[in-house]
Design a protein around this motif. Structure first.
Motif, PDB file in Angstrom:
ATOM      1  N   SER A   1      -5.349  -6.559  25.985  1.00  0.00           N
ATOM      2  CA  SER A   1      -4.029  -6.243  26.535  1.00  0.00           C
ATOM      3  C   SER A   1      -3.118  -5.594  25.510  1.00  0.00           C
ATOM      4  O   SER A   1      -1.923  -5.376  25.777  1.00  0.00           O
ATOM      5  N   VAL A   2      -3.648  -5.280  24.339  1.00  0.00           N
ATOM      6  CA  VAL A   2      -2.836  -4.691  23.278  1.00  0.00           C
ATOM      7  C   VAL A   2      -2.406  -3.279  23.665  1.00  0.00           C
ATOM      8  O   VAL A   2      -3.239  -2.436  24.001  1.00  0.00           O
ATOM      9  N   ARG A   3      -1.116  -3.026  23.616  1.00  0.00           N
ATOM     10  CA  ARG A   3      -0.597  -1.689  23.915  1.00  0.00           C
ATOM     11  C   ARG A   3       0.180  -1.088  22.743  1.00  0.00           C
ATOM     12  O   ARG A   3       0.508   0.100  22.759  1.00  0.00           O
ATOM     13  N   THR A   4       0.496  -1.917  21.735  1.00  0.00           N
ATOM     14  CA  THR A   4       1.200  -1.432  20.548  1.00  0.00           C
ATOM     15  C   THR A   4       0.371  -1.755  19.320  1.00  0.00           C
ATOM     16  O   THR A   4       0.086  -2.926  19.045  1.00  0.00           O
ATOM     17  N   VAL A   5      -0.033  -0.718  18.585  1.00  0.00           N
ATOM     18  CA  VAL A   5      -0.813  -0.893  17.356  1.00  0.00           C
ATOM     19  C   VAL A   5       0.009  -0.335  16.197  1.00  0.00           C
ATOM     20  O   VAL A   5       0.411   0.829  16.203  1.00  0.00           O
ATOM     21  N   ILE A   6       0.267  -1.180  15.218  1.00  0.00           N
ATOM     22  CA  ILE A   6       1.024  -0.794  14.025  1.00  0.00           C
ATOM     23  C   ILE A   6       0.085  -0.904  12.834  1.00  0.00           C
ATOM     24  O   ILE A   6      -0.461  -1.975  12.563  1.00  0.00           O
ATOM     25  N   THR A   7      -0.122   0.197  12.126  1.00  0.00           N
ATOM     26  CA  THR A   7      -1.048   0.200  10.997  1.00  0.00           C
ATOM     27  C   THR A   7      -0.287   0.385   9.688  1.00  0.00           C
ATOM     28  O   THR A   7       0.797   0.964   9.646  1.00  0.00           O
ATOM     29  N   THR A   8      -0.890  -0.106   8.628  1.00  0.00           N
ATOM     30  CA  THR A   8      -0.288   0.027   7.301  1.00  0.00           C
ATOM     31  C   THR A   8      -1.377   0.203   6.272  1.00  0.00           C
ATOM     32  O   THR A   8      -2.544  -0.135   6.516  1.00  0.00           O
ATOM     33  N   LYS A   9      -0.997   0.752   5.120  1.00  0.00           N
ATOM     34  CA  LYS A   9      -1.923   0.966   4.013  1.00  0.00           C
ATOM     35  C   LYS A   9      -1.621  -0.019   2.887  1.00  0.00           C
ATOM     36  O   LYS A   9      -0.513  -0.539   2.783  1.00  0.00           O
ATOM     37  N   VAL A  10      -2.608  -0.235   2.029  1.00  0.00           N
ATOM     38  CA  VAL A  10      -2.477  -1.207   0.950  1.00  0.00           C
ATOM     39  C   VAL A  10      -1.237  -0.935   0.098  1.00  0.00           C
ATOM     40  O   VAL A  10      -0.515  -1.853  -0.298  1.00  0.00           O
ATOM     41  N   GLY A  11      -0.953   0.343  -0.170  1.00  0.00           N
ATOM     42  CA  GLY A  11       0.140   0.669  -1.083  1.00  0.00           C
ATOM     43  C   GLY A  11       1.464   0.970  -0.429  1.00  0.00           C
ATOM     44  O   GLY A  11       2.402   1.406  -1.114  1.00  0.00           O
ATOM     45  N   ASP A  12       1.597   0.747   0.860  1.00  0.00           N
ATOM     46  CA  ASP A  12       2.791   1.209   1.581  1.00  0.00           C
ATOM     47  C   ASP A  12       4.108   0.609   1.094  1.00  0.00           C
ATOM     48  O   ASP A  12       5.168   1.224   1.256  1.00  0.00           O
ATOM     49  N   MET A  13       4.083  -0.585   0.527  1.00  0.00           N
ATOM     50  CA  MET A  13       5.327  -1.221   0.092  1.00  0.00           C
ATOM     51  C   MET A  13       5.550  -1.099  -1.413  1.00  0.00           C
ATOM     52  O   MET A  13       6.489  -1.692  -1.957  1.00  0.00           O
ATOM     53  N   LEU A  14       4.692  -0.331  -2.080  1.00  0.00           N
ATOM     54  CA  LEU A  14       4.828  -0.160  -3.519  1.00  0.00           C
ATOM     55  C   LEU A  14       5.805   0.967  -3.832  1.00  0.00           C
ATOM     56  O   LEU A  14       6.182   1.746  -2.963  1.00  0.00           O
ATOM     57  N   HIS A  15       6.202   1.056  -5.091  1.00  0.00           N
ATOM     58  CA  HIS A  15       7.117   2.104  -5.517  1.00  0.00           C
ATOM     59  C   HIS A  15       6.357   3.415  -5.723  1.00  0.00           C
ATOM     60  O   HIS A  15       5.175   3.412  -6.064  1.00  0.00           O
ATOM     61  N   LEU A  16       7.042   4.536  -5.529  1.00  0.00           N
ATOM     62  CA  LEU A  16       6.450   5.837  -5.832  1.00  0.00           C
ATOM     63  C   LEU A  16       6.436   6.027  -7.353  1.00  0.00           C
ATOM     64  O   LEU A  16       7.344   5.588  -8.048  1.00  0.00           O
ATOM     65  N   PRO A  17       5.411   6.703  -7.908  1.00  0.00           N
ATOM     66  CA  PRO A  17       4.271   7.310  -7.216  1.00  0.00           C
ATOM     67  C   PRO A  17       3.104   6.352  -7.010  1.00  0.00           C
ATOM     68  O   PRO A  17       2.057   6.749  -6.526  1.00  0.00           O
ATOM     69  N   ARG A  18       3.280   5.077  -7.406  1.00  0.00           N
ATOM     70  CA  ARG A  18       2.167   4.132  -7.333  1.00  0.00           C
ATOM     71  C   ARG A  18       1.666   3.961  -5.905  1.00  0.00           C
ATOM     72  O   ARG A  18       0.467   3.773  -5.674  1.00  0.00           O
ATOM     73  N   ALA A  19       2.579   4.022  -4.941  1.00  0.00           N
ATOM     74  CA  ALA A  19       2.173   3.860  -3.545  1.00  0.00           C
ATOM     75  C   ALA A  19       1.171   4.939  -3.143  1.00  0.00           C
ATOM     76  O   ALA A  19       0.123   4.650  -2.553  1.00  0.00           O
ATOM     77  N   LEU A  20       1.492   6.191  -3.469  1.00  0.00           N
ATOM     78  CA  LEU A  20       0.606   7.299  -3.107  1.00  0.00           C
ATOM     79  C   LEU A  20      -0.722   7.200  -3.844  1.00  0.00           C
ATOM     80  O   LEU A  20      -1.795   7.428  -3.257  1.00  0.00           O
ATOM     81  N   LEU A  21      -0.659   6.859  -5.117  1.00  0.00           N
ATOM     82  CA  LEU A  21      -1.883   6.758  -5.909  1.00  0.00           C
ATOM     83  C   LEU A  21      -2.783   5.640  -5.389  1.00  0.00           C
ATOM     84  O   LEU A  21      -4.002   5.821  -5.247  1.00  0.00           O
ATOM     85  N   THR A  22      -2.190   4.493  -5.099  1.00  0.00           N
ATOM     86  CA  THR A  22      -2.970   3.355  -4.597  1.00  0.00           C
ATOM     87  C   THR A  22      -3.649   3.706  -3.279  1.00  0.00           C
ATOM     88  O   THR A  22      -4.852   3.438  -3.100  1.00  0.00           O
ATOM     89  N   ASN A  23      -2.904   4.303  -2.368  1.00  0.00           N
ATOM     90  CA  ASN A  23      -3.482   4.651  -1.064  1.00  0.00           C
ATOM     91  C   ASN A  23      -4.587   5.689  -1.204  1.00  0.00           C
ATOM     92  O   ASN A  23      -5.598   5.640  -0.488  1.00  0.00           O
ATOM     93  N   PHE A  24      -4.425   6.633  -2.135  1.00  0.00           N
ATOM     94  CA  PHE A  24      -5.459   7.649  -2.351  1.00  0.00           C
ATOM     95  C   PHE A  24      -6.731   7.009  -2.897  1.00  0.00           C
ATOM     96  O   PHE A  24      -7.838   7.290  -2.429  1.00  0.00           O
ATOM     97  N   VAL A  25      -6.582   6.131  -3.884  1.00  0.00           N
ATOM     98  CA  VAL A  25      -7.751   5.501  -4.500  1.00  0.00           C
ATOM     99  C   VAL A  25      -8.485   4.628  -3.486  1.00  0.00           C
ATOM    100  O   VAL A  25      -9.724   4.665  -3.396  1.00  0.00           O
TER     101      VAL A  25
END
Length: 560
Positions: A143-167
């Motif tokens: 019955s799920v109609r709303t899916v919210i996704t997140t990445k490991v680094g989404d709450m980190l500071h830049l540029p670490r967030a981008l680097l973490t998600n890339f790795v």
């Protein structure tokens, strides 16, 4: 009833706590937000959320659920996240919206996830994208109609967030391909929610806060319905037990156990009440990194299971971890081994305080005194506002010292099992006593000792594995005629799953069967030992496999 445990209480711990002091979990943590707005509430991977920022983002998440996603009070929101900053935001946002959180293990197979989503009737799921492919597989059948996704680094500071998600995605290849039409990004949800009405809905203590899944004698996972009042009570009970050791507004708690586990969640909520900084450990299996974090954070408190404490002690560099800062180590989830507890105390000068509880009690029931100074071998004294009785099979109280079933009564005891009145009726005895299924005894000082497990569950590193579930999966393999799952002692995990199998296909090999289980079971449920038999397994006169007889046979074979 007589309460011998009160005579053994520390002088600063009350017999009762005001469990009605707060109507909800958000109300429970509001004083901490007000008292320590600029203190870090949560830290993870070098980033942190202050109490003020945590509250703002949780309200924004809740506002989105209400005003954008259209969720109604009482709707269920599955949270399928490891220990990341996103978890407390999603949890409290769900509660602010008047919705019910459904803690979901990110390691679930598609089969396990499907059961939980269908059974709970969840209409929304928050998931780390590493596991979004599993959600994609089962989504059409839910019955799920709303899916919210997140990445490991989404709450980190830049540029670490981008680097973490890339790795994570492109170097370590930890994100299998997935596609879900209309999936929402976690940070986009926070931004959109921040411009909506962020006021929280009024919540009654009897309102359901959490569906926490556990197993049972049938092996089919079922959800304990934990109300706001249940969880508030257990947090206040826990706070009363530890307040004499911990200083409000000055502690750092290391949280390596997953927050989707009720023990870790309740402890963390209690630490929040004390204004502590909760350092969330995403991957506790990386022991060198965990020790580095423990040292860097100058942790004053750590929670864990026997397996983790032993692994830490066996890892080089532990001698420098938390030197001089550790005040409290709390163990739950599985029995603490004396050798590990004594080594820990010798290393840190602080005993591991063992407690006892279960999902149905939010979860803490008993705890040892924090000033004990040594390992007691007991599971402790009933905590404030809690009653424990040792009953026989007829529900009659037994004299002190005599073994029987440990039964619990108190404000932290669940309301019921979700949509399962039959199992609810089985677990409650007359007088409102919750049957734990565990055999124990209480001494004259009120200390409870756990003697055996009435149920056949297997405890792997603190996680419950129910044999019937494993057997059901194995029985579906074309090469299996019959099988039984039992626990086998393991030096590190306490127990591991052992399969005793009669083959239909003589060519069936151990490796093939284990690989099959990996595709259908969470990792900790996968058998580590497979024993093939040529003769049929022992059965009752109605054809039921006698698990206890198999256990005895395996024990005799090992001894011989």
């Amino acid at each position: 009833m007589e309460k011998p445990w009160l005579r053994s209480y520390p002088p600063d711990v009350p017999a009762e706590v005001d469990t009605a002091a707060f109507a909800s979990l958000p109300a429970l943590v509001a004083p901490s937000v007000a008292a320590w707005p600029d203190r870090d509430a949560f830290a993870n991977q070098g980033a942190a959320l202050t109490y003020r920022r945590f509250d703002q983002q949780a309200r924004a998440f809740g506002a989105y659920l209400r005003h954008k996603a259209g969720l109604q009070p009482g709707d269920r929101v599955a949270i399928m996240l490891p220990n990341l900053l996103q978890y407390p935001i999603a949890l409290f946002g769900t509660l602010h919206a008047g919705c019910v959180a459904v803690n979901t293990n990110p390691l679930y197979s598609a089969r396990e996830l499907l059961h939980q989503l269908v059974d709970s009737g969840a209409t929304c799921i928050v998931v780390l994208e590493n596991f979004a492919h599993i959600v994609q597989q089962v989504l059409p059948s839910t019955s799920v109609r709303t899916v919210i996704t997140t990445k490991v680094g989404d709450m980190l500071h830049l540029p670490r967030a981008l680097l973490t998600n890339f790795v994570v995605a492109h170097v370590k290849h930890m994100v299998p391909e997935w596609h879900i039409d209309g999936a929402l990004d976690f940070n986009d949800v926070l931004r959109a929610g921040a411009v909506s009405d962020m006021s929280a809905l009024p919540i009654n203590g009897a309102d359901t806060a959490l569906l926490q899944y556990t197993g049972g004698t049938t092996g089919v996972p079922k959800a304990a319905v934990l109300s706001h009042a249940n969880l508030v009570a257990n947090v206040l009970q826990t706070e009363a037990w530890v307040r004499g050791v911990l200083t409000p507004g000055r502690e750092v708690a290391l949280v390596p156990l997953p927050l989707y586990h009720i023990f870790a969640l309740t402890c963390t909520l209690a630490f929040m009440r004390l204004g502590a900084t909760n350092v969330l450990v995403t991957n506790p299996r990386d022991l060198p990194a965990l020790i580095k974090e423990m040292k860097h954070a100058k942790a004053s408190t750590i929670i864990g299971v026997n397996t983790l404490f032993r692994a830490l002690l066996d890892t080089p560099g532990v001698e420098d971890a938390a030197s001089g800062t550790l005040k409290l180590a709390v163990a739950g989830g599985m029995a603490m081994q004396r050798s590990v507890a004594e080594r820990w105390q010798q290393r840190f000068g602080v005993p591991v305080t063992e407690g006892y509880g279960l999902t149905e009690t939010s979860p803490i029931v008993c705890a040892n005194r924090l000033d004990a100074g040594h390992f007691t071998g007991a599971i402790g004294l009933p905590i404030p506002s809690t009653e424990v009785a040792i009953l026989d099979d007829a529900g009659t109280p037994l004299p002190l010292g005599e073994p029987g079933e440990i039964c619990v009564r108190g404000p932290q005891v669940m309301q019921r099992y979700w949509n399962n009145p039959e199992e609810t009726a089985k677990v409650f005895a007359p007088g409102g006593w919750l049957r734990t299924g565990d055999i124990g005894a209480m001494d004259e000082q009120g200390y409870v000792r756990l003697l055996d497990r009435k149920k056949d569950m297997i405890i792997v590193s603190g996680f419950k594995v129910f044999p019937n579930e494993v057997e059901e999966v194995v029985a579906a393999h074309a090469g299996v005629l019959e099988a039984v799952a039992v626990g086998a002692a393991d030096e590190r995990a306490g127990q591991v799953v052992k399969l005793v199998v009669v083959r239909k296909d003589p060519q069936l090999a151990e490796a093939e069967l284990i690989e099959y289980c990996r595709a259908n079971l969470a990792a900790y449920k996968v058998p580590k030992i497979v024993v093939f038999r040529d003769e049929p397994l022992p059965k009752s006169n109605v054809g039921k496999i006698l698990r206890r007889a198999v256990i005895e046979q395996e024990g005799s074979a090992a001894a011989g």
